[in-house]
Enzyme design. Sequence first.
Site, PDB file in Angstrom:
ATOM      1  N   LYS A  55      15.415  31.175  17.417  1.00 52.89           N
ATOM      2  CA  LYS A  55      14.629  31.726  16.297  1.00 52.89           C
ATOM      3  C   LYS A  55      14.903  33.208  16.156  1.00 52.89           C
ATOM      4  CE  LYS A  55       9.834  33.250  16.465  1.00 52.89           C
ATOM      5  NZ  LYS A  55       9.868  34.583  16.238  1.00 52.89           N
ATOM      6  N   ASN A  56      14.806  33.982  17.244  1.00 52.11           N
ATOM      7  CA  ASN A  56      14.857  35.442  17.114  1.00 52.11           C
ATOM      8  C   ASN A  56      16.262  35.981  16.867  1.00 52.11           C
ATOM      9  OD1 ASN A  56      12.120  35.479  17.291  1.00 52.11           O
ATOM     10  ND2 ASN A  56      12.039  36.085  19.444  1.00 52.11           N
ATOM     11  N   ARG A  62       7.114  38.190  10.623  1.00 54.72           N
ATOM     12  CA  ARG A  62       7.385  39.467  11.262  1.00 54.72           C
ATOM     13  C   ARG A  62       8.806  39.945  10.923  1.00 54.72           C
ATOM     14  NH1 ARG A  62       5.036  43.748  12.845  1.00 54.72           N
ATOM     15  NH2 ARG A  62       6.372  45.053  14.135  1.00 54.72           N
ATOM     16  N   CYS A  76       2.263  38.689  14.581  1.00 52.83           N
ATOM     17  CA  CYS A  76       1.325  38.007  15.428  1.00 52.83           C
ATOM     18  C   CYS A  76       0.360  39.037  16.026  1.00 52.83           C
ATOM     19  CB  CYS A  76       2.113  37.364  16.547  1.00 52.83           C
ATOM     20  SG  CYS A  76       1.527  35.770  16.831  1.00 52.83           S
ATOM     21  N   ARG A  89       1.636  46.922  16.321  1.00 55.96           N
ATOM     22  CA  ARG A  89       3.060  46.608  16.125  1.00 55.96           C
ATOM     23  C   ARG A  89       3.642  47.595  15.121  1.00 55.96           C
ATOM     24  NH1 ARG A  89       4.266  40.189  16.299  1.00 55.96           N
ATOM     25  NH2 ARG A  89       6.276  40.956  17.009  1.00 55.96           N
ATOM     26  N   PRO A  90       3.809  48.854  15.560  1.00 56.90           N
ATOM     27  CA  PRO A  90       4.308  49.898  14.653  1.00 56.90           C
ATOM     28  C   PRO A  90       5.775  49.675  14.298  1.00 56.90           C
ATOM     29  CG  PRO A  90       4.215  50.716  16.888  1.00 56.90           C
ATOM     30  CD  PRO A  90       3.604  49.339  16.915  1.00 56.90           C
ATOM     31  N   ILE A  91       6.252  50.430  13.306  1.00 58.11           N
ATOM     32  CA  ILE A  91       7.686  50.373  12.980  1.00 58.11           C
ATOM     33  C   ILE A  91       8.289  51.764  12.968  1.00 58.11           C
ATOM     34  CG2 ILE A  91       7.504  48.230  11.608  1.00 58.11           C
ATOM     35  CD1 ILE A  91       7.759  50.073   9.093  1.00 58.11           C
ATOM     36  N   ASP A  92       7.654  52.690  13.693  1.00 57.69           N
ATOM     37  CA  ASP A  92       8.139  54.076  13.717  1.00 57.69           C
ATOM     38  C   ASP A  92       9.570  54.208  14.213  1.00 57.69           C
ATOM     39  OD1 ASP A  92       6.767  53.254  16.200  1.00 57.69           O
ATOM     40  OD2 ASP A  92       7.438  55.197  16.927  1.00 57.69           O
ATOM     41  N   ASP A  95       7.750  36.563  25.858  1.00 50.59           N
ATOM     42  CA  ASP A  95       7.521  35.360  25.036  1.00 50.59           C
ATOM     43  C   ASP A  95       7.370  34.099  25.886  1.00 50.59           C
ATOM     44  OD1 ASP A  95       9.698  36.464  22.324  1.00 50.59           O
ATOM     45  OD2 ASP A  95       7.677  37.037  22.924  1.00 50.59           O
ATOM     46  N   ARG A  98       6.380  27.666  13.341  1.00 51.73           N
ATOM     47  CA  ARG A  98       7.200  28.812  12.922  1.00 51.73           C
ATOM     48  C   ARG A  98       8.345  29.016  13.893  1.00 51.73           C
ATOM     49  NH1 ARG A  98       2.160  31.528  11.345  1.00 51.73           N
ATOM     50  NH2 ARG A  98       2.115  31.434   9.085  1.00 51.73           N
TER      51      ARG A  98
HETATM   52  C1  EPZ Z   1      10.544  40.784  18.865  1.00 51.17           C
HETATM   53  O1  EPZ Z   1       9.417  41.416  18.269  1.00 51.17           O
HETATM   54  C2  EPZ Z   1      10.233  39.298  18.851  1.00 51.17           C
HETATM   55  N1  EPZ Z   1      10.053  38.857  17.468  1.00 51.17           N
HETATM   56  C3  EPZ Z   1       8.968  39.010  19.658  1.00 51.17           C
HETATM   57  O2  EPZ Z   1       8.884  37.600  19.744  1.00 51.17           O
HETATM   58  C4  EPZ Z   1       9.128  39.549  21.078  1.00 51.17           C
HETATM   59  O3  EPZ Z   1       7.888  39.398  21.754  1.00 51.17           O
HETATM   60  C5  EPZ Z   1       9.526  41.027  21.056  1.00 51.17           C
HETATM   61  O4  EPZ Z   1      10.708  41.203  20.234  1.00 51.17           O
HETATM   62  C6  EPZ Z   1       9.835  41.542  22.452  1.00 51.17           C
HETATM   63  O5  EPZ Z   1      10.870  40.784  23.016  1.00 51.17           O
HETATM   64  C7  EPZ Z   1      11.179  38.666  16.717  1.00 51.17           C
HETATM   65  O6  EPZ Z   1      12.295  38.854  17.174  1.00 51.17           O
HETATM   66  C8  EPZ Z   1      10.960  38.175  15.313  1.00 51.17           C
HETATM   67  P1  EPZ Z   1       9.761  45.063  19.784  1.00 51.17           P
HETATM   68  P2  EPZ Z   1       9.517  42.984  17.846  1.00 51.17           P
HETATM   69  O7  EPZ Z   1      10.134  45.923  18.654  1.00 51.17           O
HETATM   70  O8  EPZ Z   1      10.899  43.289  17.434  1.00 51.17           O
HETATM   71  C9  EPZ Z   1       6.879  48.770  20.417  1.00 51.17           C
HETATM   72  C10 EPZ Z   1       7.971  35.485  19.545  1.00 51.17           C
HETATM   73  O9  EPZ Z   1       7.070  34.925  20.185  1.00 51.17           O
HETATM   74  N2  EPZ Z   1       7.464  49.295  19.175  1.00 51.17           N
HETATM   75  O10 EPZ Z   1      10.781  44.756  20.845  1.00 51.17           O
HETATM   76  O11 EPZ Z   1       8.395  43.259  16.923  1.00 51.17           O
HETATM   77  C11 EPZ Z   1       6.007  47.548  20.179  1.00 51.17           C
HETATM   78  O12 EPZ Z   1       4.684  47.927  19.829  1.00 51.17           O
HETATM   79  C12 EPZ Z   1       7.786  36.930  19.124  1.00 51.17           C
HETATM   80  O13 EPZ Z   1       9.080  34.963  19.230  1.00 51.17           O
HETATM   81  C13 EPZ Z   1       7.139  50.601  18.771  1.00 51.17           C
HETATM   82  O14 EPZ Z   1       6.366  51.306  19.433  1.00 51.17           O
HETATM   83  O15 EPZ Z   1       9.210  43.660  19.258  1.00 51.17           O
HETATM   84  C14 EPZ Z   1       6.062  46.840  21.500  1.00 51.17           C
HETATM   85  O16 EPZ Z   1       5.111  47.410  22.387  1.00 51.17           O
HETATM   86  C15 EPZ Z   1       6.439  37.483  19.510  1.00 51.17           C
HETATM   87  N3  EPZ Z   1       7.679  51.094  17.628  1.00 51.17           N
HETATM   88  C16 EPZ Z   1       7.466  47.151  22.017  1.00 51.17           C
HETATM   89  O17 EPZ Z   1       7.917  48.279  21.258  1.00 51.17           O
HETATM   90  C17 EPZ Z   1       8.551  50.351  16.858  1.00 51.17           C
HETATM   91  O18 EPZ Z   1       9.030  50.864  15.815  1.00 51.17           O
HETATM   92  C18 EPZ Z   1       8.455  46.035  21.830  1.00 51.17           C
HETATM   93  O19 EPZ Z   1       8.455  45.676  20.458  1.00 51.17           O
HETATM   94  C19 EPZ Z   1       8.868  49.039  17.283  1.00 51.17           C
HETATM   95  C20 EPZ Z   1       8.322  48.537  18.446  1.00 51.17           C
END
Ligand code: EPZ
Length: 432
Positions: A22-23, A93, A117, A122-125, A305, A397
Amino acid sequence: MDKFIIKGGRRLSGEVTISGAKNAAVAILPAVILSDEPCVIENVPSISDVNISLRILKEMGAEVENIGKDTYRIDPTHIDKCCVPYETARKMRASYYFLGALLGKFNKARVSMPGGCPLGDRPIDQHLKAFSALGANYSLTQGMIDLTADKLSGSQIFFDVVTVGATMNAMLAAVKAEGLTIIENAAKEPHIVDLANFLNSMGANIMGAGTDVIKIRGVEHLHGTTYAVIPDQIEAGTFMIAAAATKGDVLIKNIIPKHLESITKKLEKIGVSIEQYDDSLRVWVEGPLVKANVKTTPHPGFPTDMQPQIATLLTLAEGTSIITEGVWEQRFRYVDELRRMGADITVNGKVALVEGTGKLFGAPVKACDLRAGAALIIAGLAAQGITEIEDIFHIERGYDCMEGKLRELGADIEKVSVPDKASAKSDKKEAV
Ligand code: EPZ
């Protein structure tokens, strides 16, 4: 609304074939936008997040054709929209990958703030940091993210946190940017490598994916390709734990053992027997399951996950286990539902103490997110009695026909429709 009804206590046995990841798929499908020719994508999982991604591509003007069970031919050459509307984007997401792909191809993008979720903030900074470093301007108005750039130029990007999404988006935006981009503190998940391999198969020049430094030299054009998505590491891990929780004996096929290393090692520590082959592995249980301590971290550590699923298994082990969630602020929301089934789990912030009570009892429960739902299925399979799981749209999903695969392994699970108007509204909740 649909729900699963599971009659627990049956040992899983037989063979299951894992679907595409999926991811990886939710990043590779938007990445097709970057190509100047049609692409064929194979081993695409049949899950609702993928269906939403394909719908977004169609709404933008891409031609999308299903040419085989899990194979799609996508022609992006007639895309005439660079916008992903709120209604569609909020459901998933991974809609944020259209930001990087559209910016990388057209120097502009307009995508709704992604859903997500409820795992905490879940910021995007970091995504915006990467786009800005490459020369894009961004604005956030009325829930929409607008990106524009006169030109994208290679740059040095150092992520403040290890982030899968922002690493993927930086690659998507940088593949055609002029010059060299260096991404440091990059995520190393298998799906990061899969996206890089896909882009390179189209003629991109990406080196180092899978390490914490990724170097990208921009190219003028990306050509068409035929590419197969890697098998889903988390689906495989989920079935490994389902086999262990029911003291079954299951051969899990179409996997990459290297991607499952941290899961395999942790399960062996708990007392699960695992035999690895080239692209499959056998999981069975001979003796008692014993406690273990689990800390989730970015790859190659134990995947976040898989945290709800292993917590469920540890309720069946002897002794007290400690689970520390190292990625998300709130990933223990499923515990309340497990408690309804007799689990004895104490949560304090990012740490959970799991008492190995050795048994679970069927009960009506509700999935609060994708992996929480998977954990409840595992609990229902191992429990004495009947478990009914509501809000299974979360599960659908990210898992390709989970109940069919489990029935093939001998599980007593069925999906029933419940005409409930109230909850029908809630089936539009955001995805992971
Ligand atoms: C991806 O989410 C996956 N989703 C998540 O899987 C997975 O839990 C996560 O990566 C970690 O492996 C998809 O790929 C669609 P991150 P993502 O950016 O990209 C912080 C599932 O069950 N962060 O790696 O959103 C954030 O808050 C789902 O399949 C910032 O601070 O995760 C978190 O603490 C659930 N600023 C950490 O980084 C940002 O701009 C990791 O988030 C982005 C993230």
